[in-house]
Design a protein around this motif. Sequence first.
Motif, PDB file in Angstrom:
ATOM      1  N   LEU A 212       0.821  -1.194   0.000  1.00  0.00           N
ATOM      2  CA  LEU A 212       0.000   0.000   0.000  1.00  0.00           C
ATOM      3  C   LEU A 212       0.865   1.258   0.000  1.00  0.00           C
ATOM      4  O   LEU A 212       1.872   1.331   0.701  1.00  0.00           O
ATOM      5  CB  LEU A 212      -0.915   0.019   1.226  1.00  0.00           C
ATOM      6  CG  LEU A 212      -1.838  -1.185   1.418  1.00  0.00           C
ATOM      7  CD1 LEU A 212      -2.765  -0.943   2.612  1.00  0.00           C
ATOM      8  CD2 LEU A 212      -2.656  -1.466   0.163  1.00  0.00           C
ATOM      9  N   LEU A 234      -1.368  -8.105   2.378  1.00  0.00           N
ATOM     10  CA  LEU A 234      -1.450  -6.649   2.329  1.00  0.00           C
ATOM     11  C   LEU A 234      -0.300  -6.071   3.149  1.00  0.00           C
ATOM     12  O   LEU A 234      -0.242  -6.252   4.363  1.00  0.00           O
ATOM     13  CB  LEU A 234      -2.784  -6.170   2.909  1.00  0.00           C
ATOM     14  CG  LEU A 234      -4.054  -6.597   2.163  1.00  0.00           C
ATOM     15  CD1 LEU A 234      -5.290  -6.146   2.936  1.00  0.00           C
ATOM     16  CD2 LEU A 234      -4.075  -6.030   0.752  1.00  0.00           C
ATOM     17  N   GLU A 235       0.616  -5.411   2.484  1.00  0.00           N
ATOM     18  CA  GLU A 235       1.740  -4.783   3.182  1.00  0.00           C
ATOM     19  C   GLU A 235       1.289  -3.390   3.600  1.00  0.00           C
ATOM     20  O   GLU A 235       1.327  -2.438   2.819  1.00  0.00           O
ATOM     21  CB  GLU A 235       2.974  -4.743   2.279  1.00  0.00           C
ATOM     22  CG  GLU A 235       4.262  -4.516   3.035  1.00  0.00           C
ATOM     23  CD  GLU A 235       5.482  -4.688   2.165  1.00  0.00           C
ATOM     24  OE1 GLU A 235       6.241  -3.711   2.039  1.00  0.00           O
ATOM     25  OE2 GLU A 235       5.682  -5.790   1.613  1.00  0.00           O
ATOM     26  N   SER A 236       0.851  -3.288   4.847  1.00  0.00           N
ATOM     27  CA  SER A 236       0.161  -2.090   5.322  1.00  0.00           C
ATOM     28  C   SER A 236       1.123  -1.133   6.005  1.00  0.00           C
ATOM     29  O   SER A 236       2.334  -1.342   6.039  1.00  0.00           O
ATOM     30  CB  SER A 236      -0.960  -2.504   6.279  1.00  0.00           C
ATOM     31  OG  SER A 236      -0.396  -3.099   7.449  1.00  0.00           O
ATOM     32  N   GLY A 240      -0.298  -1.743  11.327  1.00  0.00           N
ATOM     33  CA  GLY A 240      -1.346  -2.426  10.567  1.00  0.00           C
ATOM     34  C   GLY A 240      -2.399  -1.469  10.066  1.00  0.00           C
ATOM     35  O   GLY A 240      -3.595  -1.725  10.176  1.00  0.00           O
ATOM     36  N   VAL A 242      -4.695   0.039   7.505  1.00  0.00           N
ATOM     37  CA  VAL A 242      -5.355  -0.200   6.224  1.00  0.00           C
ATOM     38  C   VAL A 242      -6.414   0.882   6.053  1.00  0.00           C
ATOM     39  O   VAL A 242      -7.246   1.067   6.955  1.00  0.00           O
ATOM     40  CB  VAL A 242      -6.012  -1.595   6.188  1.00  0.00           C
ATOM     41  CG1 VAL A 242      -6.734  -1.814   4.865  1.00  0.00           C
ATOM     42  CG2 VAL A 242      -4.962  -2.678   6.402  1.00  0.00           C
ATOM     43  N   CYS A 267      -2.450  -9.564   6.660  1.00  0.00           N
ATOM     44  CA  CYS A 267      -1.879  -8.225   6.780  1.00  0.00           C
ATOM     45  C   CYS A 267      -0.511  -8.282   7.442  1.00  0.00           C
ATOM     46  O   CYS A 267      -0.313  -8.947   8.462  1.00  0.00           O
ATOM     47  CB  CYS A 267      -2.809  -7.346   7.614  1.00  0.00           C
ATOM     48  SG  CYS A 267      -2.328  -5.602   7.630  1.00  0.00           S
ATOM     49  N   THR A 269       3.285  -5.574   7.821  1.00  0.00           N
ATOM     50  CA  THR A 269       3.669  -4.172   7.913  1.00  0.00           C
ATOM     51  C   THR A 269       4.851  -3.870   7.002  1.00  0.00           C
ATOM     52  O   THR A 269       5.659  -4.751   6.699  1.00  0.00           O
ATOM     53  CB  THR A 269       4.036  -3.793   9.356  1.00  0.00           C
ATOM     54  OG1 THR A 269       4.553  -2.461   9.385  1.00  0.00           O
ATOM     55  CG2 THR A 269       5.093  -4.737   9.921  1.00  0.00           C
ATOM     56  N   GLY A 284      -6.705  -0.911  11.972  1.00  0.00           N
ATOM     57  CA  GLY A 284      -6.367  -2.327  11.969  1.00  0.00           C
ATOM     58  C   GLY A 284      -7.511  -3.185  12.461  1.00  0.00           C
ATOM     59  O   GLY A 284      -7.800  -4.253  11.909  1.00  0.00           O
ATOM     60  N   ALA A 287     -10.076  -3.681   9.802  1.00  0.00           N
ATOM     61  CA  ALA A 287      -9.632  -4.665   8.809  1.00  0.00           C
ATOM     62  C   ALA A 287      -9.855  -6.081   9.317  1.00  0.00           C
ATOM     63  O   ALA A 287     -10.332  -6.961   8.580  1.00  0.00           O
ATOM     64  CB  ALA A 287      -8.161  -4.439   8.470  1.00  0.00           C
TER      65      ALA A 287
END
Length: 320
Positions: A212, A234-236, A240, A242, A267, A269, A284, A287
Amino acid sequence: MKKRICFIATGGTIACSDSGNGLMPSLGAEGLAAAVPEAGELCSIDFVQLMQLDSSNLTPAHWQEIAGAVAERHDAYDGFVISHGTDTMAYTAAALYYMLENVKVPVVLTGSQLPMEHPETDAKRNLLTAFHAAASGRAGVFLAFDGHVLFGDSAKKLYSKEFHAFHSINRPEAGVMDFAAGKMVWHQQDCPSSGSFRLHRQLDDRVMVLKLLPGTSPELLKLAVDAGYRGIILESFGSGGVPTDESPHSFLPMIDYAIQKGVVLVCTTQCIYDGVHLETYEVGVRAMQHGVISGGTATVEALAVKLMLALGEGRDLTDF
């Protein structure tokens, strides 16, 4: 009596020569070992030239081939050394860590930043460390580099040129090589298991990472789902983060879409250390409420392999 070690070579910088169009792997397993005669004094070595590839060209199918080669010989050797390119070695180390369940001998990956034939190479030092670790009797999957030995599930390449390229993420190092004393010094070990050795081969490689950026369109997640990916990491942001409904680019509707399609969302980081903690902030928690699973303190490399294995074996992912 000398320990019997199987040396499996797969290519990488350690085996490279100048092709006239950049470095390409060319030196075989026996040639690599011959450059480190101390290894032959330490243990008896058998050679397997499994492949000769730049590690950027490796796929999960190659992990299966390497893991299979170890499993076939598991009971015949006291340990394994695997030479490998550095660029994707953390992925292969994580793959072997999870694919070789309850391995009873050391399996040690290594490589180098400079080819073996380079006058300032780090290859000899790394290969010698790997052979000492493999002959130590300490069971597990490890990555040996610049005198440091890391657990296979926590290694990450942080430098593209520095010799101390790999670091252990969110876990203490397994040990270090004392070159003056000519022996391994172990600091940590995995909890010993009494279970039988088992090879896990079923991998579903329909897994991707979506990094992201501020303002990233959630449509990218839909595109990935529609393209057939079954697991998406998902590389938040931070602990975390989102984007939620307070953002003009909320991911929550597309998270719902992915979950409804049966896609597993994990998820992680973008921070290197400390892992993801979805329970900390509302972005987070929301999500998680929509079905995203926390990747905890695992590296992206480890999460990708775990997700491929879980999907391939049809495991329950509630405790992923």
